[in-house]
Write a protein that holds these residues in place. Structure first.
Motif, PDB file in Angstrom:
ATOM      1  N   CYS A  37     -99.896 -43.619  -7.661  1.00 38.28           N
ATOM      2  CA  CYS A  37     -99.067 -44.569  -6.909  1.00 38.28           C
ATOM      3  C   CYS A  37     -98.085 -45.238  -7.860  1.00 38.28           C
ATOM      4  O   CYS A  37     -98.436 -45.611  -8.977  1.00 38.28           O
ATOM      5  N   LYS A  38     -96.852 -45.370  -7.395  1.00 40.40           N
ATOM      6  CA  LYS A  38     -95.814 -46.040  -8.178  1.00 40.40           C
ATOM      7  C   LYS A  38     -95.217 -47.153  -7.338  1.00 40.40           C
ATOM      8  O   LYS A  38     -95.123 -47.048  -6.120  1.00 40.40           O
ATOM      9  N   THR A  52     -95.352 -46.189  -3.391  1.00 37.49           N
ATOM     10  CA  THR A  52     -95.324 -44.798  -2.969  1.00 37.49           C
ATOM     11  C   THR A  52     -96.438 -44.056  -3.672  1.00 37.49           C
ATOM     12  O   THR A  52     -96.543 -44.094  -4.890  1.00 37.49           O
ATOM     13  N   CYS A  53     -97.270 -43.368  -2.889  1.00 42.02           N
ATOM     14  CA  CYS A  53     -98.387 -42.616  -3.442  1.00 42.02           C
ATOM     15  C   CYS A  53     -98.192 -41.131  -3.148  1.00 42.02           C
ATOM     16  O   CYS A  53     -98.052 -40.741  -1.988  1.00 42.02           O
ATOM     17  N   LEU A  54     -98.148 -40.337  -4.202  1.00 40.84           N
ATOM     18  CA  LEU A  54     -98.009 -38.884  -4.094  1.00 40.84           C
ATOM     19  C   LEU A  54     -98.929 -38.238  -5.125  1.00 40.84           C
ATOM     20  O   LEU A  54     -99.383 -38.885  -6.060  1.00 40.84           O
ATOM     21  N   THR A  55     -99.151 -36.944  -4.960  1.00 41.85           N
ATOM     22  CA  THR A  55     -99.915 -36.220  -5.971  1.00 41.85           C
ATOM     23  C   THR A  55     -99.014 -35.982  -7.176  1.00 41.85           C
ATOM     24  O   THR A  55     -97.784 -36.080  -7.081  1.00 41.85           O
ATOM     25  N   ARG A  56     -99.615 -35.648  -8.314  1.00 39.86           N
ATOM     26  CA  ARG A  56     -98.817 -35.363  -9.511  1.00 39.86           C
ATOM     27  C   ARG A  56     -97.871 -34.187  -9.258  1.00 39.86           C
ATOM     28  O   ARG A  56     -96.745 -34.173  -9.741  1.00 39.86           O
ATOM     29  N   TRP A  59     -94.941 -35.547  -7.313  1.00 39.69           N
ATOM     30  CA  TRP A  59     -94.067 -36.330  -8.189  1.00 39.69           C
ATOM     31  C   TRP A  59     -93.211 -35.414  -9.063  1.00 39.69           C
ATOM     32  O   TRP A  59     -92.024 -35.677  -9.289  1.00 39.69           O
ATOM     33  N   ALA A  60     -93.805 -34.329  -9.546  1.00 37.25           N
ATOM     34  CA  ALA A  60     -93.048 -33.368 -10.363  1.00 37.25           C
ATOM     35  C   ALA A  60     -91.935 -32.735  -9.540  1.00 37.25           C
ATOM     36  O   ALA A  60     -90.809 -32.549 -10.030  1.00 37.25           O
ATOM     37  N   TYR A  61     -92.222 -32.421  -8.287  1.00 38.36           N
ATOM     38  CA  TYR A  61     -91.199 -31.837  -7.406  1.00 38.36           C
ATOM     39  C   TYR A  61     -90.061 -32.840  -7.159  1.00 38.36           C
ATOM     40  O   TYR A  61     -88.881 -32.474  -7.215  1.00 38.36           O
ATOM     41  N   VAL A  62     -90.420 -34.100  -6.911  1.00 40.45           N
ATOM     42  CA  VAL A  62     -89.399 -35.135  -6.689  1.00 40.45           C
ATOM     43  C   VAL A  62     -88.532 -35.280  -7.928  1.00 40.45           C
ATOM     44  O   VAL A  62     -87.293 -35.345  -7.838  1.00 40.45           O
ATOM     45  N   GLN A  63     -89.149 -35.305  -9.106  1.00 42.31           N
ATOM     46  CA  GLN A  63     -88.385 -35.449 -10.339  1.00 42.31           C
ATOM     47  C   GLN A  63     -87.458 -34.259 -10.559  1.00 42.31           C
ATOM     48  O   GLN A  63     -86.288 -34.435 -10.912  1.00 42.31           O
ATOM     49  N   GLU A  64     -87.955 -33.047 -10.358  1.00 38.52           N
ATOM     50  CA  GLU A  64     -87.124 -31.854 -10.539  1.00 38.52           C
ATOM     51  C   GLU A  64     -85.975 -31.837  -9.538  1.00 38.52           C
ATOM     52  O   GLU A  64     -84.840 -31.497  -9.889  1.00 38.52           O
ATOM     53  N   THR A  65     -86.235 -32.216  -8.292  1.00 37.26           N
ATOM     54  CA  THR A  65     -85.190 -32.260  -7.268  1.00 37.26           C
ATOM     55  C   THR A  65     -84.113 -33.273  -7.637  1.00 37.26           C
ATOM     56  O   THR A  65     -82.907 -32.985  -7.523  1.00 37.26           O
ATOM     57  N   ASN A  66     -84.521 -34.448  -8.104  1.00 34.12           N
ATOM     58  CA  ASN A  66     -83.556 -35.476  -8.506  1.00 34.12           C
ATOM     59  C   ASN A  66     -82.728 -35.027  -9.718  1.00 34.12           C
ATOM     60  O   ASN A  66     -81.510 -35.251  -9.767  1.00 34.12           O
ATOM     61  N   GLN A  67     -83.379 -34.371 -10.673  1.00 33.17           N
ATOM     62  CA  GLN A  67     -82.645 -33.884 -11.840  1.00 33.17           C
ATOM     63  C   GLN A  67     -81.656 -32.787 -11.453  1.00 33.17           C
ATOM     64  O   GLN A  67     -80.533 -32.757 -11.962  1.00 33.17           O
ATOM     65  N   GLN A  68     -82.071 -31.904 -10.547  1.00 30.55           N
ATOM     66  CA  GLN A  68     -81.168 -30.839 -10.105  1.00 30.55           C
ATOM     67  C   GLN A  68     -79.972 -31.430  -9.369  1.00 30.55           C
ATOM     68  O   GLN A  68     -78.841 -30.993  -9.553  1.00 30.55           O
TER      69      GLN A  68
END
Length: 84
Positions: A37-38, A52-56, A59-68
């Motif tokens: 949770c963040k 916001t609570c997500l699985t690791r 979270w990795a998918y969200v970070q990669e999507t934002n970076q892309q």
């Protein structure tokens, strides 16, 4: 003194097989499915937070999507005529 050292050696030898017979460690846990949770401050407020609570893995998918998205945005502005 020699008898004492011999007794310690015998005791250590007796304990060694017992240590080898301990049950195996639990199988490794899949950390990618652990929920994290963040807390983010809401825009325009000094005290409100959104949790916001997500699985690791999510979270990795969200970070990669934002970076892309940031890379695509940067590349699109650099390729326009008149951009410096």
């Amino acid at each position: 003194m020699r008898d004492y050292a011999f007794a310690l050696l015998i005791a250590a030898a007796a304990l060694a097989p017992a240590a080898a017979q301990t049950p195996a460690a639990a199988p490794p846990v899949d950390k990618s499915q652990e929920i994290v949770c963040k807390r983010d401050k809401e825009t325009g407020s000094l005290v409100k937070v959104k949790r916001t609570c997500l699985t690791r893995q999510q979270w990795a998918y969200v970070q990669e999507t934002n970076q892309q998205f940031a890379r695509d945005l940067n590349n699109s502005t650099m390729s326009r005529p008149g951009s410096q």
